[in-house]
Design an enzyme around this catalytic site. Structure first.
Site, PDB file in Angstrom:
ATOM      1  N   SER A  83      15.082-126.336  51.855  1.00  0.00           N
ATOM      2  CA  SER A  83      14.598-125.317  50.919  1.00  0.00           C
ATOM      3  C   SER A  83      14.772-125.817  49.487  1.00  0.00           C
ATOM      4  O   SER A  83      14.913-127.032  49.275  1.00  0.00           O
ATOM      5  CB  SER A  83      15.351-124.007  51.149  1.00  0.00           C
ATOM      6  OG  SER A  83      14.726-122.953  50.465  1.00  0.00           O
ATOM      7  N   ASN A  84      14.727-124.950  48.523  1.00  0.00           N
ATOM      8  CA  ASN A  84      14.897-125.353  47.120  1.00  0.00           C
ATOM      9  C   ASN A  84      15.578-124.230  46.353  1.00  0.00           C
ATOM     10  O   ASN A  84      15.894-123.188  46.921  1.00  0.00           O
ATOM     11  CB  ASN A  84      13.540-125.722  46.508  1.00  0.00           C
ATOM     12  CG  ASN A  84      12.591-124.543  46.546  1.00  0.00           C
ATOM     13  OD1 ASN A  84      12.785-123.535  45.884  1.00  0.00           O
ATOM     14  ND2 ASN A  84      11.552-124.662  47.378  1.00  0.00           N
ATOM     15  N   ARG A  85      15.781-124.448  45.061  1.00  0.00           N
ATOM     16  CA  ARG A  85      16.611-123.540  44.268  1.00  0.00           C
ATOM     17  C   ARG A  85      15.879-122.340  43.683  1.00  0.00           C
ATOM     18  O   ARG A  85      16.441-121.608  42.870  1.00  0.00           O
ATOM     19  CB  ARG A  85      17.297-124.328  43.146  1.00  0.00           C
ATOM     20  CG  ARG A  85      18.401-125.259  43.663  1.00  0.00           C
ATOM     21  CD  ARG A  85      19.006-126.062  42.514  1.00  0.00           C
ATOM     22  NE  ARG A  85      19.084-125.273  41.301  1.00  0.00           N
ATOM     23  CZ  ARG A  85      18.677-125.683  40.099  1.00  0.00           C
ATOM     24  NH1 ARG A  85      18.180-126.887  39.949  1.00  0.00           N
ATOM     25  NH2 ARG A  85      18.775-124.898  39.056  1.00  0.00           N
TER      26      ARG A  85
END
Ligand code: PMT
Length: 273
Positions: free
Chosen positions: A30-32
Site C-alpha cells: 500500500s502507500n501513505r
C-alpha cells in the site's frame, strides 16, 4: 444548502485514499495516502451543491455527511466501483493513490519465512484515470500527479499521455503531500496553468473545485444544454428566440474566447450539439 452553488445539478465522482494489494492473507502492498485530499475535495464539491460520490480506499476518516460513499480495498475494486457510477457523471477527480502494481499471485496461506532473500512478482493494475478519460462520453476528467521531482514536467506528461482535461500536480515526500493537513498544487490544462501556495487541504480543495467548476468545457456545456432544451421543447415555433440564443452562444463561445479548446473538447461539444 439552497442548491445555488456553482456545481448545482452536476454529478461529481472522486476517488480518495490508498489501495491495498494483498500478498497473502495477512500482508499487503500500500502507500501513505490518508485520504485527506480526496475527502476535502468531496466536501468542497458538496458545498457547491454537487451530487458527490466518493470512492474511498481504506482510510480512517469519517464519511462526509451528504456524500454517497463507496468503500473499496484494491485497485481492481476501485476500477469497478468507478465504472459503476461514472455513466452520467459531469466531473471525475482522481485523488486516490492507486497501486500501479499488485502481486501476481495472492497466496491463500501466510508465506513462511525461508531463504535470506525473497521476491514477489508484480503485475500492472488497471489505470482507472486513463480508462475514464478514454470513455466515449468521458466526464471532465481531472487527474493528480504525485511527484518527488520534475513535478511540472511529469504532470504535463500525464495530462497529455492520459488525455486528461486537467491535472493537479503536487510534490510528495517524507513531509509533504501524503498524510499531511496542508498541500500546495500546480494545476495544468490544455492552454493554461494555475499555482496554489501551500495551505490547508480543505482550503486548497475549495480553490481547486472553484477552478474545475469554471473550466471552459462547463461554461460551453451550460450554453449547449440551454440550447438543446430550447431546440427540443421549450421554444417550439419561436424562431426569433432560438436565433437570439444561438447568437448569444456564438458570442460566448467564439468571440469571448470560450472556444480555445483542444480537439477532444471540440469533438465533445459537437456531439452535444
Ligand atoms: O491522501 P492524502 O494523504 O491527503 O494525500 C494526497 C495525495 C498526495 C495522495 C494526493 O494529493 C495525490 O497526489 N493523489 C494521486 C496519487 C497518485 O497515485 O499519483 P500518481 O502520479 O501515481 O497517479 C497519477 C494519477 O493516476 C492519479 O490521479 C491517480 O489517482 C491515477 N491512477 C494511478 C494509478 C492507477 N492504477 N489508476 C489511477 O487512476
Amino acid at each position: 444548502s439552497k442548491g445555488e452553488g456553482v456545481l448545482a445539478g452536476r454529478k461529481v465522482v472522486i476517488t480518495a485514499g490508498p489501495t491495498r494489494e494483498a500478498i497473502d492473507p495477512v500482508r499487503y502492498i500500500s502507500n501513505r495516502s490518508s485520504g485527506k485530499m480526496g475527502y476535502a475535495l468531496a466536501r468542497a464539491a458538496l458545498a457547491q451543491d454537487a451530487e458527490v460520490i466518493l470512492i474511498s480506499g481504506p482510510v480512517s476518516l469519517p464519511a462526509p455527511p451528504g456524500v454517497e460513499m463507496r468503500h473499496v480495498t484494491t485497485a481492481q475494486d476501485m476500477h469497478e466501483a468507478t465504472h459503476d457510477c461514472i455513466g452520467n457523471a459531469d466531473i471525475f477527480i482522481a485523488a486516490a493513490a492507486v497501486a500501479d502494481y499488485r502481486p501476481a499471485d495472492e497466496k491463500t496461506q501466510k508465506i513462511k519465512k525461508s531463504g535470506e532473500t525473497m521476491s514477489i512478482e508484480l503485475v500492472r493494475c488497471p489505470d482507472i484515470l486513463q480508462s475514464v478519460a478514454a470513455l466515449p462520453r468521458a466526464p471532465f476528467t481531472v487527474g493528480f500527479a504525485a511527484e518527488t521531482e520534475n513535478v511540472d514536467e511529469y504532470a504535463r506528461g500525464k495530462l497529455e499521455n492520459k488525455k486528461l482535461d486537467m491535472i493537479i500536480a503536487n510534490r510528495v515526500g517524507a513531509d509533504c503531500g501524503f498524510d499531511t493537513d496542508d498541500n500546495a498544487a500546480n494545476v495544468f490544462w490544455s492552454d493554461g496553468e494555475q499555482r496554489f501556495a501551500k495551505t490547508q487541504k480543505s482550503e486548497l480543495a475549495n480553490r481547486l473545485i472553484a477552478l474545475v467548476a469554471i473550466a471552459p468545457e462547463h461554461i460551453c456545456g451550460v450554453i449547449v444544454s440551454v440550447e438543446t432544451a430550447v431546440r427540443t421543447n421549450t421554444v417550439g415555433d419561436n424562431h426569433i428566440e432560438l436565433l437570439l440564443l444561438e447568437l448569444a452562444a456564438c458570442i460566448l463561445v467564439d468571440v469571448l474566447g470560450f472556444s480555445r479548446k483542444t480537439d477532444r473538447e471540440r469533438r465533445r461539444l459537437q456531439r452535444r450539439y
